[in-house]
Design a protein around this motif. Sequence first.
Motif: not given
Length: 155
Positions: A45-56
């Motif tokens: 029962d996988v959940s996802t969380t979205r992250f908007d990332c700046r690649v550093s």
Amino acid sequence: MSDSNFFDLHTQGLGYLNRVRHVQPKRGQDFWACDIAALSGPTDDVSTTRFDCRVSGADAVKLVKKCQQAVDEDRKVLIGFRLGDLWIDTFVYKHGDRAGETGFALKARLLYIGWIKIDGEWVYTADSSANPADEDASQDESESETEDEAALAQA
């Protein structure tokens, strides 16, 4: 001269790489960005969380750029990652059913990619010497990284 003291808050996990893009703001330095749909919860029962990332991270930038084509082709690019400087950005929807409502986005800096799978196949694993948490590196792992980078270039 005074010593600078600070605390790091890092988030690590695995997730799908999406929306790889080169951002050129009107002011300031251009940068690479991506979304990560991080996986959590039980495997059935996988959940996802979205992250908007700046690649550093320098290595992270190189790897994300190499994955852009696979992402653009809607291939499944799964990565092991480390994020830093997590924060929430609020915004107002301008279009659609939610127009006028306040929304939020989880933002972070993508610091490190430990491994990459494309369509279920391993294409990259980081040299353990690049991971500050594991300082024991061997020559075999360095050779393996070179092979992984070649596979990533072909993917």
